[in-house]
Design an enzyme around this catalytic site. Structure first.
Site, PDB file in Angstrom:
ATOM      1  N   TYR A   1      49.192  43.781  52.042  1.00 33.46           N
ATOM      2  CA  TYR A   1      49.245  43.172  50.706  1.00 33.46           C
ATOM      3  C   TYR A   1      50.655  43.320  50.123  1.00 33.46           C
ATOM      4  O   TYR A   1      51.225  42.361  49.585  1.00 33.46           O
ATOM      5  CB  TYR A   1      48.208  43.862  49.822  1.00 33.46           C
TER       6      TYR A   1
ATOM      7  N   SER B   1      52.655  40.706  42.179  1.00 32.62           N
ATOM      8  CA  SER B   1      51.884  41.949  42.026  1.00 32.62           C
ATOM      9  C   SER B   1      52.828  43.096  41.707  1.00 32.62           C
ATOM     10  O   SER B   1      54.047  42.977  41.879  1.00 32.62           O
ATOM     11  CB  SER B   1      51.174  42.211  43.357  1.00 32.62           C
TER      12      SER B   1
HETATM   13  P1  NAP Z   1      39.625  37.606  42.661  1.00 29.98           P
HETATM   14  O1  NAP Z   1      38.715  37.701  41.482  1.00 29.98           O
HETATM   15  O2  NAP Z   1      39.191  38.209  43.962  1.00 29.98           O
HETATM   16  O3  NAP Z   1      40.030  36.085  42.862  1.00 29.98           O
HETATM   17  C1  NAP Z   1      40.691  35.634  43.984  1.00 29.98           C
HETATM   18  C2  NAP Z   1      40.321  34.196  44.200  1.00 29.98           C
HETATM   19  O4  NAP Z   1      41.015  33.704  45.360  1.00 29.98           O
HETATM   20  C3  NAP Z   1      38.830  34.012  44.444  1.00 29.98           C
HETATM   21  O5  NAP Z   1      38.348  33.136  43.464  1.00 29.98           O
HETATM   22  C4  NAP Z   1      38.735  33.387  45.836  1.00 29.98           C
HETATM   23  O6  NAP Z   1      37.842  32.309  45.793  1.00 29.98           O
HETATM   24  C5  NAP Z   1      40.146  32.843  46.059  1.00 29.98           C
HETATM   25  N1  NAP Z   1      40.520  32.813  47.463  1.00 29.98           N
HETATM   26  C6  NAP Z   1      40.701  33.864  48.305  1.00 29.98           C
HETATM   27  N2  NAP Z   1      41.054  33.413  49.513  1.00 29.98           N
HETATM   28  C7  NAP Z   1      41.106  32.066  49.440  1.00 29.98           C
HETATM   29  C8  NAP Z   1      41.397  31.039  50.360  1.00 29.98           C
HETATM   30  N3  NAP Z   1      41.726  31.306  51.643  1.00 29.98           N
HETATM   31  N4  NAP Z   1      41.347  29.751  49.947  1.00 29.98           N
HETATM   32  C9  NAP Z   1      41.016  29.474  48.683  1.00 29.98           C
HETATM   33  N5  NAP Z   1      40.742  30.402  47.749  1.00 29.98           N
HETATM   34  C10 NAP Z   1      40.760  31.680  48.140  1.00 29.98           C
HETATM   35  O7  NAP Z   1      41.003  38.304  42.351  1.00 29.98           O
HETATM   36  P2  NAP Z   1      41.940  38.325  41.070  1.00 29.98           P
HETATM   37  O8  NAP Z   1      42.064  39.726  40.679  1.00 29.98           O
HETATM   38  O9  NAP Z   1      41.543  37.311  40.075  1.00 29.98           O
HETATM   39  O10 NAP Z   1      43.316  37.920  41.769  1.00 29.98           O
HETATM   40  C11 NAP Z   1      43.938  36.653  41.648  1.00 29.98           C
HETATM   41  C12 NAP Z   1      45.367  36.779  42.161  1.00 29.98           C
HETATM   42  O11 NAP Z   1      46.056  37.760  41.380  1.00 29.98           O
HETATM   43  C13 NAP Z   1      45.485  37.265  43.613  1.00 29.98           C
HETATM   44  O12 NAP Z   1      46.579  36.626  44.220  1.00 29.98           O
HETATM   45  C14 NAP Z   1      45.759  38.750  43.461  1.00 29.98           C
HETATM   46  O13 NAP Z   1      46.407  39.296  44.562  1.00 29.98           O
HETATM   47  C15 NAP Z   1      46.623  38.727  42.233  1.00 29.98           C
HETATM   48  N6  NAP Z   1      46.719  40.002  41.505  1.00 29.98           N
HETATM   49  C16 NAP Z   1      45.592  40.632  41.042  1.00 29.98           C
HETATM   50  C17 NAP Z   1      45.739  41.804  40.317  1.00 29.98           C
HETATM   51  C18 NAP Z   1      44.579  42.560  39.747  1.00 29.98           C
HETATM   52  O14 NAP Z   1      44.795  43.711  39.291  1.00 29.98           O
HETATM   53  N7  NAP Z   1      43.373  42.034  39.725  1.00 29.98           N
HETATM   54  C19 NAP Z   1      47.003  42.312  40.084  1.00 29.98           C
HETATM   55  C20 NAP Z   1      48.105  41.656  40.609  1.00 29.98           C
HETATM   56  C21 NAP Z   1      47.951  40.495  41.304  1.00 29.98           C
HETATM   57  P3  NAP Z   1      36.672  32.058  46.832  1.00 29.98           P
HETATM   58  O15 NAP Z   1      36.246  33.406  47.330  1.00 29.98           O
HETATM   59  O16 NAP Z   1      35.673  31.318  46.039  1.00 29.98           O
HETATM   60  O17 NAP Z   1      37.258  31.201  47.894  1.00 29.98           O
HETATM   61  C1  GCO Z   2      45.585  48.211  44.705  1.00 29.62           C
HETATM   62  C2  GCO Z   2      45.359  47.056  43.782  1.00 29.62           C
HETATM   63  C3  GCO Z   2      46.631  46.314  43.478  1.00 29.62           C
HETATM   64  C4  GCO Z   2      46.409  45.301  42.399  1.00 29.62           C
HETATM   65  C5  GCO Z   2      47.563  44.504  41.947  1.00 29.62           C
HETATM   66  C6  GCO Z   2      48.593  45.341  41.284  1.00 29.62           C
HETATM   67  O1  GCO Z   2      44.744  48.458  45.549  1.00 29.62           O
HETATM   68  O2  GCO Z   2      46.598  48.895  44.521  1.00 29.62           O
HETATM   69  O3  GCO Z   2      44.360  46.205  44.195  1.00 29.62           O
HETATM   70  O4  GCO Z   2      47.323  45.944  44.581  1.00 29.62           O
HETATM   71  O5  GCO Z   2      45.350  44.465  42.657  1.00 29.62           O
HETATM   72  O6  GCO Z   2      48.079  43.623  42.882  1.00 29.62           O
HETATM   73  O7  GCO Z   2      49.536  44.548  40.668  1.00 29.62           O
END
Ligand code: NAP
Ligand code: GCO
Length: 268
Positions: A162, A149
């Protein structure tokens, strides 16, 4: 000099497990790995969501197999990995994608909430990597991609747990590289910038008067690309780090952030 082989980006015959890939970034990366030739296993916590996801994968031309498994539960992860090895073959690629966020000011946060985030965003990645590494050692190669992240590098108000987890995940990535690089396992991270998914939906919600959320405007102004990232932006990086084209890239975090980390921000 040997000629460069574009097929080194292909993943034909490889077995990939993408955690938490019923939706969002995981779903997109899994589709990309499949388009490059990999067989896809994914997991989520609900059978219903998995079934819906299998259909969405099909609509995208991907034949993915879903498993119900909570990544924080070691016994359940071990059983899932055993089952995938039996159903599809021994896992070559693990994408540790599942994750949660809780946005709560630190001094108002219950320790149970802090632990839940650390469990899901750091301990679970250890559990999943530990479950697949023995098979990778036996196979003679493996790729682990940890989804980090901006918060692996930066802090901000309300995301203490986080940021602690994602900072820790960066170091777990380097440690897996250090410990298993000699076994031909490459462990790298992808650090997405701000990507439009359901995790970030509350930060993009329209205000009552129809104007943009202040955080939405703030983040776009912090991003040289001048926009939110899309799931599609992570597809190429995921394929690269899963493929032989990155065989000497190890312990690296590839930030896919439209330039956020390079930028001091706009002058007011
Ligand atoms: P999301 O749409 O909320 O997807 C997260 C997924 O993780 C959901 O499908 C959920 O599935 C699954 N999950 C959560 N807890 C779990 C558990 N205990 N066991 C199994 N599955 C679990 O979020 P996203 O934005 O796609 O994020 C995916 C990854 O990228 C995360 O690690 C997040 O921190 C990271 N990330 C996101 C962003 C952003 O801007 N969106 C930026 C940087 C990093 P179920 O609820 O069906 O179990
Ligand atoms: C926040 C966001 C972030 C992003 C992501 C950034 O509240 O600042 O949710 O943490 O999801 O991980 O890279």
């Amino acid at each position: 000099m040997a000629e460069f082989d574009m097929n080194s980006f292909r993943l034909d015959g490889k077995v990939a497990l993408v955690t938490g890939a019923s939706d969002g970034i995981g779903f997109g990366m899994a589709c990309a790995l499949a388009k490059a030739g990999a067989k896809i296993a994914f997991n989520g916590r609900s059978q219903e969501k998995n079934d819906a996801a299998v259909l969405r994968y099909k609509e995208n031309g991907v034949d993915a197999k879903g498993y119900v498994c909570d990544v924080t539960d070691e016994a359940s992860v071990q059983e899932m990995v055993r089952q995938i090895n039996e159903d599809l073959g021994v896992i070559d690629i693990l994408v540790n994608n599942a994750g949660i966020i809780k946005r709560i000011p630190m001094i108002e946060m219950d320790v149970e909430d802090f632990r839940k985030v650390i469990d899901t965003d750091l301990t679970a990645q250890f559990i999943c990597a530990k479950a697949v590494i023995p098979g990778m050692i036996e196979k003679g190669h493996g790729k682990i991609i940890n989804i980090c992240s901006m918060m692996s590098e930066l802090g901000r108000e309300t995301v203490s747990a986080y940021a602690a987890a994602k900072g820790g995940l960066k170091m777990l990535t380097r440690n897996i590289c250090s410990e298993y690089g000699a076994a031909n396992i490459q462990c790298n991270g992808i650090g997405p910038g701000y990507i439009a998914t359901k995790q970030t939906a509350p930060l993009r919600e329209r205000q009552a008067d129809g104007s943009r959320h202040p955080f939405d405007q703030f983040i776009v102004s912090k991003t040289p690309a001048d926009r939110w990232g899309e799931v599609e932006d992570l597809m190429g990086p995921a394929v690269f780090l899963a493929s032989d084209a990155s065989n000497f890239v190890n312990g690296h975090i590839l930030y896919v952030d439209g330039g956020i980390l390079a930028y001091i921000g706009k002058q007011p």
